[in-house]
Design a protein around this motif. Structure first.
Motif, PDB file in Angstrom:
ATOM      1  N   VAL A   1       0.901  -1.083   0.159  1.00 23.19           N
ATOM      2  CA  VAL A   1      -0.051  -0.012   0.097  1.00 23.19           C
ATOM      3  C   VAL A   1       0.988   1.258   0.060  1.00 23.19           C
ATOM      4  N   MET A   2       2.052   1.176   0.640  1.00 23.62           N
ATOM      5  CA  MET A   2       2.988   2.426   0.660  1.00 23.62           C
ATOM      6  C   MET A   2       3.390   2.746  -0.744  1.00 23.62           C
ATOM      7  N   ALA A   3       3.905   1.363  -1.143  1.00 23.85           N
ATOM      8  CA  ALA A   3       4.344   1.602  -2.719  1.00 23.85           C
ATOM      9  C   ALA A   3       3.337   2.175  -3.560  1.00 23.85           C
ATOM     10  N   SER A   4       2.145   1.476  -3.478  1.00 21.66           N
ATOM     11  CA  SER A   4       0.975   2.158  -4.251  1.00 21.66           C
ATOM     12  C   SER A   4       0.772   3.469  -4.319  1.00 21.66           C
ATOM     13  N   GLY A   5       0.611   3.821  -2.789  1.00 19.72           N
ATOM     14  CA  GLY A   5       0.171   5.157  -2.491  1.00 19.72           C
ATOM     15  C   GLY A   5       1.324   6.102  -3.071  1.00 19.72           C
ATOM     16  N   ILE A   6       2.440   6.050  -3.232  1.00 21.84           N
ATOM     17  CA  ILE A   6       3.526   6.893  -3.612  1.00 21.84           C
ATOM     18  C   ILE A   6       3.441   6.822  -5.158  1.00 21.84           C
ATOM     19  N   SER A   7       3.157   5.741  -5.868  1.00 23.60           N
ATOM     20  CA  SER A   7       2.970   5.670  -7.247  1.00 23.60           C
ATOM     21  C   SER A   7       1.813   6.693  -7.515  1.00 23.60           C
ATOM     22  N   ILE A   8       0.744   6.446  -6.781  1.00 20.90           N
ATOM     23  CA  ILE A   8      -0.573   7.371  -7.213  1.00 20.90           C
ATOM     24  C   ILE A   8       0.017   9.011  -7.038  1.00 20.90           C
ATOM     25  N   LEU A   9       0.911   9.347  -5.840  1.00 21.89           N
ATOM     26  CA  LEU A   9       1.255  10.743  -5.851  1.00 21.89           C
ATOM     27  C   LEU A   9       2.082  10.981  -6.951  1.00 21.89           C
ATOM     28  N   THR A  10       2.881  10.038  -7.610  1.00 24.11           N
ATOM     29  CA  THR A  10       3.834  10.450  -8.628  1.00 24.11           C
ATOM     30  C   THR A  10       2.901  10.712  -9.835  1.00 24.11           C
ATOM     31  N   ALA A  11       1.944   9.907  -9.961  1.00 18.53           N
ATOM     32  CA  ALA A  11       1.021  10.077 -10.968  1.00 18.53           C
ATOM     33  C   ALA A  11       0.380  11.421 -10.930  1.00 18.53           C
ATOM     34  N   GLY A  12      -0.118  11.800  -9.908  1.00 12.83           N
ATOM     35  CA  GLY A  12      -0.629  13.070  -9.602  1.00 12.83           C
ATOM     36  C   GLY A  12       0.335  14.251 -10.003  1.00 12.83           C
ATOM     37  N   MET A  13       1.565  14.097  -9.636  1.00 10.56           N
ATOM     38  CA  MET A  13       2.633  15.086  -9.913  1.00 10.56           C
ATOM     39  C   MET A  13       2.615  15.196 -11.379  1.00 10.56           C
ATOM     40  N   ILE A  14       2.912  14.094 -12.254  1.00 11.45           N
ATOM     41  CA  ILE A  14       2.827  14.076 -13.682  1.00 11.45           C
ATOM     42  C   ILE A  14       1.842  14.752 -14.134  1.00 11.45           C
ATOM     43  N   LEU A  15       0.413  14.381 -13.768  1.00 16.18           N
ATOM     44  CA  LEU A  15      -0.731  15.033 -14.196  1.00 16.18           C
ATOM     45  C   LEU A  15      -0.814  16.522 -14.189  1.00 16.18           C
ATOM     46  N   GLY A  16      -0.238  16.962 -13.049  1.00 18.03           N
ATOM     47  CA  GLY A  16      -0.033  18.420 -12.680  1.00 18.03           C
ATOM     48  C   GLY A  16       0.888  18.990 -13.888  1.00 18.03           C
TER      49      GLY A  16
ATOM     50  N   ALA B   1      -4.524  17.318  -9.258  1.00 18.07           N
ATOM     51  CA  ALA B   1      -3.306  16.623  -9.165  1.00 18.07           C
ATOM     52  C   ALA B   1      -2.789  16.617  -7.675  1.00 18.07           C
ATOM     53  N   LEU B   2      -3.090  17.717  -7.002  1.00 15.97           N
ATOM     54  CA  LEU B   2      -2.926  17.555  -5.640  1.00 15.97           C
ATOM     55  C   LEU B   2      -3.780  16.633  -4.604  1.00 15.97           C
ATOM     56  N   CYS B   3      -5.015  16.655  -5.034  1.00 17.19           N
ATOM     57  CA  CYS B   3      -5.932  15.671  -4.355  1.00 17.19           C
ATOM     58  C   CYS B   3      -5.649  14.273  -4.541  1.00 17.19           C
ATOM     59  N   LEU B   4      -5.297  13.944  -5.990  1.00 20.01           N
ATOM     60  CA  LEU B   4      -4.815  12.537  -6.368  1.00 20.01           C
ATOM     61  C   LEU B   4      -3.485  12.310  -5.328  1.00 20.01           C
TER      62      LEU B   4
ATOM     63  N   MET C   1       8.365  22.135 -11.626  1.00 24.71           N
ATOM     64  CA  MET C   1       8.501  21.993 -10.129  1.00 24.71           C
ATOM     65  C   MET C   1       7.759  20.538  -9.891  1.00 24.71           C
ATOM     66  N   LEU C   2       6.611  20.351 -10.368  1.00 24.24           N
ATOM     67  CA  LEU C   2       5.933  19.017  -9.753  1.00 24.24           C
ATOM     68  C   LEU C   2       6.660  17.837 -10.347  1.00 24.24           C
ATOM     69  N   LEU C   3       7.216  18.061 -11.479  1.00 23.37           N
ATOM     70  CA  LEU C   3       8.076  16.718 -12.142  1.00 23.37           C
ATOM     71  C   LEU C   3       9.254  16.543 -11.230  1.00 23.37           C
ATOM     72  N   HIS C   4      10.111  17.514 -10.766  1.00 22.62           N
ATOM     73  CA  HIS C   4      10.943  17.241  -9.850  1.00 22.62           C
ATOM     74  C   HIS C   4      10.503  16.768  -8.694  1.00 22.62           C
ATOM     75  N   THR C   5       9.111  17.020  -8.144  1.00 24.54           N
ATOM     76  CA  THR C   5       8.775  16.326  -7.063  1.00 24.54           C
ATOM     77  C   THR C   5       8.562  14.931  -7.305  1.00 24.54           C
ATOM     78  N   ALA C   6       7.962  14.540  -8.428  1.00 24.36           N
ATOM     79  CA  ALA C   6       7.755  13.282  -8.979  1.00 24.36           C
ATOM     80  C   ALA C   6       9.041  12.385  -9.008  1.00 24.36           C
ATOM     81  N   VAL C   7      10.223  13.002  -9.459  1.00 27.61           N
ATOM     82  CA  VAL C   7      11.484  12.163  -9.308  1.00 27.61           C
ATOM     83  C   VAL C   7      11.877  11.780  -7.876  1.00 27.61           C
ATOM     84  N   LEU C   8      11.535  12.429  -6.880  1.00 29.32           N
ATOM     85  CA  LEU C   8      11.695  12.140  -5.611  1.00 29.32           C
ATOM     86  C   LEU C   8      10.696  10.845  -5.046  1.00 29.32           C
ATOM     87  N   ALA C   9       9.671  10.995  -5.405  1.00 24.88           N
ATOM     88  CA  ALA C   9       8.771  10.062  -5.052  1.00 24.88           C
ATOM     89  C   ALA C   9       9.028   8.776  -5.827  1.00 24.88           C
TER      90      ALA C   9
END
Length: 430
Positions: A308-323, A335-338, A398-406
């Motif tokens: 669930v942790m890995a899936s959750g971070i993946s969803i956060l990453t998808a949100g950042m890429i969407l944004g 994107a932030l809600c996702l 900026m959101l893409l850089h955040t996705a890299v950390l995720a």
């Protein structure tokens, strides 16, 4: 029938202690949130530099890096008739409430900074102790849902701080500080009255370990589990699971805080919003976080916390890429809600995973402090790192850089999951 009665009793005990821990955390975080919103204004009466104000306001995070692991370890090693956590909370929470009440009455800069420092010192000391009550009482299988309730209580304090500011600050600025202080005094009174820390399963297990050590002569019962011993075991253990979890907390914390703290300038620079409009971009995602917290715990119990942790971070990453792809105010909010919904998968379960990987009930408080070190360090380093990347590439990424950390955090969690599965397979084979 007897087994059903025992199960009902355990469920009632779990709910009871979850409520009391949530109440303690709610009270502590109520003062912290109001502190973050009001103290900068008090400092502005004496200091013109925003940088200096920011430095003073960041002092509590720096203190936490050192104080919280130490106090978690100190409480682990405490043995009293009241247990090992409640004696500290019975003293520190009232002292913290009194110091918080004094802050607006400090008329000189020196006294104001002293009051701020002492408040931060006391409250950082009590934070890991109150949070460690939960794993002391609640069995590992039920800790995720209990932690979800605590996280929800913590999130709700933002609303409390906002209401106090709205209703009292303009007309009664000093009296407003009394409301969070009063909440904390009520909470500690209930906690001391209703919680018997010496009866917790983890405390009893720690006592049993002490007695076993004394019986075998392997260690002196007066010798505590020193902090450096815990760190040495963590670093040099051939199984890197615990260390990797802390690194994952650090990296994910960097991604999460970057997505929150840099959102206002992103909204201004990229989306063309005003400061106020940009500052409101994260509000809907805060509500989503509260709504998603408990389901994240239930999913973790059903499918496994690391998954669930890995899936959750993946969803956060998808949100950042969407944004990043769709740069409009509406899509940024989506994107932030996702991302917030995904973040609950990590934030509800990471500390629970670390508690459950702890080698002994005698070090649960220390592990709570180590989690804080990873989280607070990520909160400090992440926005700085993403900010540096923005300087090089522009705000639009900026959101893409955040996705890299995720993505890095996902890789770390997946690695921990594989290590745990390999370990379980070896144990079953034996």
């Amino acid at each position: 029938m007897a087994s059903a009665t025992r199960a009902e009793s355990r469920t009632a005990d779990t709910r009871r202690i979850t409520f009391y821990v949530a109440l303690a955390v709610f009270a502590q975080e109520s003062t912290w949130n109001f502190y973050d919103s009001r103290v900068p204004e008090l400092l502005r009466d004496h200091i013109a530099s925003a940088a200096v104000i920011g430095l003073i306001m960041g002092m509590d995070n720096l203190l936490g890096l050192f104080i919280q692991p130490y106090m978690g370890n100190r409480s682990d090693n405490t043995r009293t008739a009241w247990g090992r956590r409640i004696p500290y909370l019975a003293v520190m929470m009232p002292v913290g409430a009194a110091l918080f009440l004094l802050i607006p009455h400090m008329t000189s800069l020196g006294w104001l900074i002293l009051a701020i420092f002492l408040y931060a010192l006391v409250m950082n000391s009590s934070k890991p102790i109150s949070e460690s009550l939960m794993p002391d009482f609640i069995e590992p299988a039920r800790r995720s849902r209990a932690n979800a309730v605590v996280k929800i209580a913590s999130a709700l304090t933002v609303i409390v701080a906002a209401l106090v500011s709205l209703l009292l600050v303009d007309d009664h600025p000093k009296l407003a500080f009394a409301v969070p202080s009063g909440i904390m005094l009520v909470a500690v009174a209930v906690l001391v009255w209703r919680v018997r820390d010496n009866r917790s399963p983890a405390y009893q297990a720690a006592l049993a370990e002490d007695e076993a050590s004394a019986a075998t002569g392997s260690r002196d019962t007066n010798v505590k589990v020193k902090f450096r011993t815990v760190i040495s075991d963590l670093v040099f253990d051939s199984d890197r699971s615990r260390l990797l979890v802390i690194f994952a907390v650090f990296v994910f914390g960097g991604a999460w805080f970057s997505s929150r703290s840099l959102m206002t300038p992103y909204g201004v620079e990229v989306l063309g919003l005003s400061d106020g409009e940009a500052g409101g971009l994260t509000l809907p995602s805060g509500i989503v976080f509260i709504l998603a917290a408990f389901p994240a715990a239930l999913l973790a119990e059903r499918f496994g916390r690391l998954r669930v942790m890995a899936s959750g971070i993946s969803i956060l990453t998808a949100g950042m890429i969407l944004g990043t792809v769709f740069q409009s105010p509406t899509m940024t909010v989506v994107a932030l809600c996702l991302a917030a919904a995904g973040a609950t998968g990590f934030m509800i379960n990471a500390l629970v995973v670390l508690w459950n990987l702890a080698p002994s009930s005698r070090v649960l408080g220390t592990y709570t402090g180590l989690y804080t070190v990873g989280w607070a360090s990520g909160g400090f380093a992440g926005p700085a790192l993403v900010g540096l990347a923005v300087d090089l590439t522009g705000w639009h990424l900026m959101l893409l850089h955040t996705a890299v950390l995720a993505v890095i955090a996902v890789a770390l969690v997946i690695r921990v999951d594989r290590l745990r599965r390999a370990s379980d397979n070896r144990e079953s084979a034996e």
